[in-house]
Design a protein around this motif. Structure first.
Motif, PDB file in Angstrom:
ATOM      1  N   LYS A  78      12.679  45.262  -5.227  1.00 17.61           N
ATOM      2  CA  LYS A  78      13.210  46.489  -6.093  1.00 17.61           C
ATOM      3  C   LYS A  78      14.548  46.459  -6.350  1.00 17.61           C
ATOM      4  O   LYS A  78      15.357  45.927  -6.032  1.00 17.61           O
ATOM      5  CB  LYS A  78      13.234  47.832  -4.692  1.00 17.61           C
ATOM      6  CG  LYS A  78      13.664  48.957  -5.432  1.00 17.61           C
ATOM      7  CD  LYS A  78      13.490  50.071  -4.294  1.00 17.61           C
ATOM      8  CE  LYS A  78      14.002  51.397  -4.979  1.00 17.61           C
ATOM      9  NZ  LYS A  78      13.892  52.397  -3.775  1.00 17.61           N
ATOM     10  N   SER A  81      16.074  41.505 -11.213  1.00 19.54           N
ATOM     11  CA  SER A  81      15.893  41.369 -12.444  1.00 19.54           C
ATOM     12  C   SER A  81      15.069  39.863 -12.528  1.00 19.54           C
ATOM     13  O   SER A  81      14.510  39.721 -13.713  1.00 19.54           O
ATOM     14  CB  SER A  81      17.142  41.184 -13.581  1.00 19.54           C
ATOM     15  OG  SER A  81      17.843  40.253 -12.853  1.00 19.54           O
ATOM     16  N   CYS A 116       5.569  41.409  -8.782  1.00 23.93           N
ATOM     17  CA  CYS A 116       6.381  41.197 -10.074  1.00 23.93           C
ATOM     18  C   CYS A 116       6.000  42.113 -11.334  1.00 23.93           C
ATOM     19  O   CYS A 116       6.804  42.849 -11.926  1.00 23.93           O
ATOM     20  CB  CYS A 116       6.592  39.695 -10.472  1.00 23.93           C
ATOM     21  SG  CYS A 116       7.429  38.866  -9.240  1.00 23.93           S
ATOM     22  N   GLN A 118       4.333  44.542 -11.312  1.00 21.86           N
ATOM     23  CA  GLN A 118       4.666  46.083 -11.117  1.00 21.86           C
ATOM     24  C   GLN A 118       5.846  46.489 -10.751  1.00 21.86           C
ATOM     25  O   GLN A 118       6.131  47.728 -10.594  1.00 21.86           O
ATOM     26  CB  GLN A 118       3.671  46.666  -9.769  1.00 21.86           C
ATOM     27  CG  GLN A 118       2.176  46.332  -9.952  1.00 21.86           C
ATOM     28  CD  GLN A 118       1.579  47.070 -10.930  1.00 21.86           C
ATOM     29  OE1 GLN A 118       1.844  48.018 -11.312  1.00 21.86           O
ATOM     30  NE2 GLN A 118       0.576  46.278 -11.653  1.00 21.86           N
ATOM     31  N   THR A 119       6.858  45.760 -10.879  1.00 20.19           N
ATOM     32  CA  THR A 119       8.225  46.031 -10.794  1.00 20.19           C
ATOM     33  C   THR A 119       9.013  46.127 -12.259  1.00 20.19           C
ATOM     34  O   THR A 119       9.023  44.909 -12.719  1.00 20.19           O
ATOM     35  CB  THR A 119       8.903  45.133  -9.685  1.00 20.19           C
ATOM     36  OG1 THR A 119       8.198  44.707  -8.500  1.00 20.19           O
ATOM     37  CG2 THR A 119      10.387  45.287  -9.561  1.00 20.19           C
ATOM     38  N   GLU A 120       9.217  47.154 -12.361  1.00 17.66           N
ATOM     39  CA  GLU A 120       9.869  47.230 -13.949  1.00 17.66           C
ATOM     40  C   GLU A 120      11.008  46.491 -14.328  1.00 17.66           C
ATOM     41  O   GLU A 120      11.280  46.135 -15.383  1.00 17.66           O
ATOM     42  CB  GLU A 120       9.910  48.746 -14.426  1.00 17.66           C
ATOM     43  CG  GLU A 120       8.586  49.496 -14.424  1.00 17.66           C
ATOM     44  CD  GLU A 120       8.688  51.031 -14.673  1.00 17.66           C
ATOM     45  OE1 GLU A 120       9.888  51.355 -14.994  1.00 17.66           O
ATOM     46  OE2 GLU A 120       7.807  51.843 -14.926  1.00 17.66           O
ATOM     47  N   THR A 121      11.892  46.380 -13.185  1.00 17.86           N
ATOM     48  CA  THR A 121      13.169  45.501 -13.526  1.00 17.86           C
ATOM     49  C   THR A 121      13.074  44.183 -13.712  1.00 17.86           C
ATOM     50  O   THR A 121      13.936  43.440 -14.081  1.00 17.86           O
ATOM     51  CB  THR A 121      14.056  45.950 -12.638  1.00 17.86           C
ATOM     52  OG1 THR A 121      13.505  45.811 -11.254  1.00 17.86           O
ATOM     53  CG2 THR A 121      14.563  47.424 -12.371  1.00 17.86           C
ATOM     54  N   ASP A 123      12.645  40.801 -15.192  1.00 11.47           N
ATOM     55  CA  ASP A 123      12.632  40.081 -16.447  1.00 11.47           C
ATOM     56  C   ASP A 123      11.869  38.821 -16.463  1.00 11.47           C
ATOM     57  O   ASP A 123      11.485  38.220 -17.384  1.00 11.47           O
ATOM     58  CB  ASP A 123      13.880  40.126 -17.063  1.00 11.47           C
ATOM     59  CG  ASP A 123      14.442  41.648 -17.449  1.00 11.47           C
ATOM     60  OD1 ASP A 123      13.651  42.435 -17.756  1.00 11.47           O
ATOM     61  OD2 ASP A 123      15.570  41.725 -17.516  1.00 11.47           O
ATOM     62  N   ARG A 183      -0.408  39.820 -17.700  1.00 11.03           N
ATOM     63  CA  ARG A 183       0.356  40.952 -17.266  1.00 11.03           C
ATOM     64  C   ARG A 183       1.554  40.775 -18.481  1.00 11.03           C
ATOM     65  O   ARG A 183       2.427  41.814 -18.370  1.00 11.03           O
ATOM     66  CB  ARG A 183       0.845  41.093 -15.788  1.00 11.03           C
ATOM     67  CG  ARG A 183      -0.334  41.127 -14.861  1.00 11.03           C
ATOM     68  CD  ARG A 183      -0.982  42.537 -14.934  1.00 11.03           C
ATOM     69  NE  ARG A 183      -1.547  42.822 -13.852  1.00 11.03           N
ATOM     70  CZ  ARG A 183      -2.891  42.520 -13.605  1.00 11.03           C
ATOM     71  NH1 ARG A 183      -3.514  41.788 -14.657  1.00 11.03           N
ATOM     72  NH2 ARG A 183      -3.571  42.734 -12.481  1.00 11.03           N
ATOM     73  N   MET A 185       4.257  38.697 -18.403  1.00 10.57           N
ATOM     74  CA  MET A 185       5.342  38.478 -17.780  1.00 10.57           C
ATOM     75  C   MET A 185       5.747  37.122 -18.224  1.00 10.57           C
ATOM     76  O   MET A 185       5.397  36.238 -18.562  1.00 10.57           O
ATOM     77  CB  MET A 185       5.075  38.126 -16.206  1.00 10.57           C
ATOM     78  CG  MET A 185       4.813  39.715 -15.554  1.00 10.57           C
ATOM     79  SD  MET A 185       4.796  39.478 -13.790  1.00 10.57           S
ATOM     80  CE  MET A 185       3.104  38.470 -13.583  1.00 10.57           C
TER      81      MET A 185
END
Length: 301
Positions: A78, A81, A116, A118-121, A123, A183, A185
């Motif tokens: 949470k 980045s 990862c 599902q974690t918007e922050t 990068d 995804r 990523m």
């Protein structure tokens, strides 16, 4: 090389932070100004292993995350980045002595990459793999070109010769890449040589097939500071992509092999490869880390 962002504004997660690599990454990232989420599995020493490595409690946050507990991973990620991920077998599991460890590591990689996604922050993901996910192929002796990041170990070959570490690393990394691409990523992987850690022993699973790796000219090792710098470099450099073979030494002389054998255990010296071919006391190197070395030219560790 100048990073394209301010490290002091970045929060990153390191998992598993209790291992040699993870702990050293936490220390180095804190030193560079990052805020770090140090995520570790339940550990005999608990959170105590991180005592004293940061004077600022706001810069270091400790999490207990089980790679098989999806919600605990989400909790650790949470606000981060980036994730620096390396797999450590659970304390109650054998260390790569059976085929099922591949399933264990694949499940962990899948859970972590899905978290990862599902974690918007998040990068970027820096995924620690192994050179053993590159070097084991049926055609390795007949190849004209050196092995590099473009090559993969053959899972069936690994299974046939019970190279469980190589099989696990190959399958887990392929799982991570498939999920990252599906995804969308941004992921890079570090395919590390044998880590020359203080507790290195003959039981290290990387060493299965050591004689063959030596004879093939692909028995590579890496020192911890170099490995840490490589991880941070591929994260901070916006041009990094794909896989990076990471090593700073190759065992390709009889002296090197004997020195390593004596380090592992005195009894191992007699079983390590000792051969001369056509008057030579060295084996030609057949593996390349040029891609990583080029990226790290201007890196300031």
């Amino acid at each position: 090389m100048a990073p394209s962002f301010d490290q002091t504004a970045q929060t990153v997660c390191v998992m598993d932070a209790s291992a040699h690599l993870g702990f050293a990454l936490v220390e180095s990232l804190l030193h560079r100004g990052y805020t770090v989420h140090a995520s570790h599995q339940p550990h005999p020493n608990g959170d105590d292993i991180f005592n004293g490595i940061s004077n600022d409690s706001n810069k270091l946050k400790i999490f207990r995350s089980d790679p098989f507990d999806y919600q605990s991973i989400i909790h650790a990620l949470k606000g981060c980045s980036a994730l620096f991920y390396s797999f450590q077998p659970p304390f109650d599991q054998p260390d790569y002595d059976q085929e099922y460890m591949a399933d264990v590591e694949v499940r962990a990689a899948h859970n972590v990459l899905e978290a990862c996604a599902q974690t918007e922050t998040i990068d970027k993901v820096v995924f620690t793999s192994s050179a053993t996910a590159v070097v084991w192929r049926e055609d390795r002796k007949s190849m004209e070109l050196d092995l590099d990041e473009r090559h993969w170990s053959d899972v069936n070959f690994c299974r046939k010769f019970k190279l469980w570490h190589a099989m696990s690393k190959t399958m887990a990394e392929k799982t991570a890449w498939a999920l990252a691409m599906d995804r969308g990523m941004n992921m890079v992987s570090i395919n590390a040589g044998l880590l020359m850690s203080p507790d290195l022993s003959i039981n290290n699973p990387y060493l299965r097939g050591a004689a063959e790796m030596y004879e093939d000219g692909v028995f590579v090792t890496v020192d911890l500071p170099f490995l840490v710098d490589a991880h941070i470099c591929v994260y901070e450099d916006v041009s990094s992509y794909g896989r990076y073979l990471c090593f700073n030494h190759i065992i390709n002389t009889q002296d090197d092999a004997l020195t390593l054998a004596r380090k592992l255990t005195p009894d191992a010296a007699s079983s390590m490869p000792q051969r001369e071919e056509h008057g030579k006391s060295f084996i030609e190197q057949r593996i390349s880390n040029k891609k990583l070395n080029k990226l790290m030219v201007d890196f300031e560790g």
